[in-house]
Design a protein around this motif. Structure first.
Motif: not given
Length: 184
Positions: A125, A130, A132, A156
């Motif tokens: 992201w 992180r 996703v 993203h």
């Protein structure tokens, strides 16, 4: 002053338009426009650079040339970083596919490209650690395993966050370039 790295090479208004409209196939071009997140971050960095450059002028006026030269150098480095941020992305030409990062640019000739395809996978992201679930444009090369190659584009990233239609258009265009250059 025109900034060619901010524009895409084609508009997506006509559905009947060819996937690869180009006059000079050897010129490197980005097949999509930079996203609002990328442009916004670059604008904020340039705003910071303006304050630093103003501080360099004030420092020079107060009579400290070595210090103002250091501050000027820092300001110019910030401007160069903002411009590099705007140039990041995937570029295509008749010679190959170029993935431009902030510090590293990798060019893969079409002869070494097996396929370019859209896959569903966990993606980072905004480039942060992180992950996703999203879509990525994956490059499969002859000389490397598929797991070893980072994705070219993701849904993203700074260019496509919240713009799934723009991601689909960009992925389709890069895939069309790959298909065209495998044929020719």
């Amino acid at each position: 002053m025109p900034l060619p790295f901010l524009t895409a090479d084609r508009t997506f208004d006509s559905a009947a338009e060819s996937a690869l409209p180009y006059d000079d196939p050897d010129r490197w071009r980005r097949p999509y426009r930079p996203g609002p997140w990328r442009v916004g971050v670059a604008a904020l960095v340039l705003l910071l650079a303006s304050f630093v450059l103003f501080a360099a002028v004030l420092t020079a006026l107060t009579g400290s040339p070595p210090t103002s030269a250091v501050v000027l150098g820092v300001g110019l480095a910030i401007v160069a970083g903002a411009l590099r941020l705007l140039r990041m992305g995937v570029w295509v030409s008749g010679r190959g596919l170029r993935s431009t990062g902030f510090l590293v640019t990798r060019t893969v000739p079409w002869a070494r490209v097996v396929s370019v395809r859209t896959v569903q996978q966990p993606v980072r992201w905004l480039g942060l650690p992180r992950t996703v679930q999203g879509q990525a444009l994956a490059l499969v090369r002859k000389d490397r395993p598929a797991d070893d190659t980072p994705p070219l584009l993701t849904t993203h990233s700074l260019d496509f966050l919240g713009r799934p239609v723009a991601f689909d258009r960009a992925a389709d265009t890069v895939e069309a370039w790959a298909a065209e250059n495998h044929r020719g």
